[in-house]
Write a protein that holds these residues in place. Structure first.
Motif, PDB file in Angstrom:
ATOM      1  N   ILE A  57       7.720   1.365   3.503  1.00  0.00           N
ATOM      2  CA  ILE A  57       7.249   2.305   4.536  1.00  0.00           C
ATOM      3  C   ILE A  57       7.185   3.717   3.972  1.00  0.00           C
ATOM      4  O   ILE A  57       6.183   4.427   4.141  1.00  0.00           O
ATOM      5  CB  ILE A  57       8.152   2.235   5.788  1.00  0.00           C
ATOM      6  N   MET A  58       8.247   4.122   3.297  1.00  0.00           N
ATOM      7  CA  MET A  58       8.274   5.471   2.712  1.00  0.00           C
ATOM      8  C   MET A  58       7.154   5.641   1.681  1.00  0.00           C
ATOM      9  O   MET A  58       6.515   6.687   1.623  1.00  0.00           O
ATOM     10  CB  MET A  58       9.632   5.748   2.067  1.00  0.00           C
ATOM     11  N   ALA A  59       6.912   4.610   0.883  1.00  0.00           N
ATOM     12  CA  ALA A  59       5.848   4.683  -0.121  1.00  0.00           C
ATOM     13  C   ALA A  59       4.474   4.829   0.523  1.00  0.00           C
ATOM     14  O   ALA A  59       3.587   5.481  -0.035  1.00  0.00           O
ATOM     15  CB  ALA A  59       5.891   3.448  -1.021  1.00  0.00           C
ATOM     16  N   ARG A  60       4.295   4.239   1.703  1.00  0.00           N
ATOM     17  CA  ARG A  60       3.027   4.390   2.426  1.00  0.00           C
ATOM     18  C   ARG A  60       2.867   5.793   2.978  1.00  0.00           C
ATOM     19  O   ARG A  60       1.778   6.359   2.970  1.00  0.00           O
ATOM     20  CB  ARG A  60       2.952   3.401   3.581  1.00  0.00           C
ATOM     21  N   ILE A  61       3.950   6.331   3.500  1.00  0.00           N
ATOM     22  CA  ILE A  61       3.893   7.670   4.099  1.00  0.00           C
ATOM     23  C   ILE A  61       3.752   8.743   3.027  1.00  0.00           C
ATOM     24  O   ILE A  61       2.934   9.654   3.154  1.00  0.00           O
ATOM     25  CB  ILE A  61       5.150   7.937   4.953  1.00  0.00           C
ATOM     26  N   TYR A  62       4.543   8.630   1.976  1.00  0.00           N
ATOM     27  CA  TYR A  62       4.576   9.639   0.909  1.00  0.00           C
ATOM     28  C   TYR A  62       4.055   8.994  -0.366  1.00  0.00           C
ATOM     29  O   TYR A  62       4.813   8.370  -1.098  1.00  0.00           O
ATOM     30  CB  TYR A  62       5.999  10.151   0.686  1.00  0.00           C
TER      31      TYR A  62
END
Length: 119
Positions: A57-62
């Motif tokens: 999820i974090m990799a998708r957002i940032y």
């Protein structure tokens, strides 16, 4: 607009000069991005999202895929957010982000005091 701003900010992480032992923010904008990451990471941890899924999820957002420094910083923030004991575990997401931002701004980009690393 927010997505565009994040994309521009992350580009700054990608093109930042030099590699150092511990990722350091190089300007106020990067301190702000780290604080934003802290809020999201803390929320994922408190909702008990599995760590692997939180990483995704974090990799998708940032999108830090082009930046080793950005990837390491995101990992350190997630590591701190997923700690189940100690000062970070007791903080709200807002307080975690505020402390991270304050440490970053006061120390020229050093977030180790909040993230719990002394490199």
């Amino acid at each position: 607009m927010l997505s565009f701003t994040r994309t521009l900010a992350l580009l700054a992480l990608v093109y930042a000069a030099g590699t150092v032992a511990a990722p350091r923010a190089e300007n106020a904008m990067e301190c702000g991005i780290a604080a934003d990451m802290a809020v999201v990471a803390h929320s994922l941890a408190r909702e008990q999202v599995q760590r692997k899924k939180a990483d995704t999820i974090m990799a998708r957002i940032y999108d830090v895929s082009q930046s080793d420094r950005g990837k390491e910083l995101m990992k350190e923030i997630l590591d701190a957010a997923y700690v189940t004991t100690g000062p970070t575990a007791q903080k709200s997401g807002q307080k975690f982000a505020e402390d991270l931002f304050a440490s970053c701004m006061k120390s020229g980009g050093d977030m180790d005091p909040v993230l719990g690393k002394k490199l």
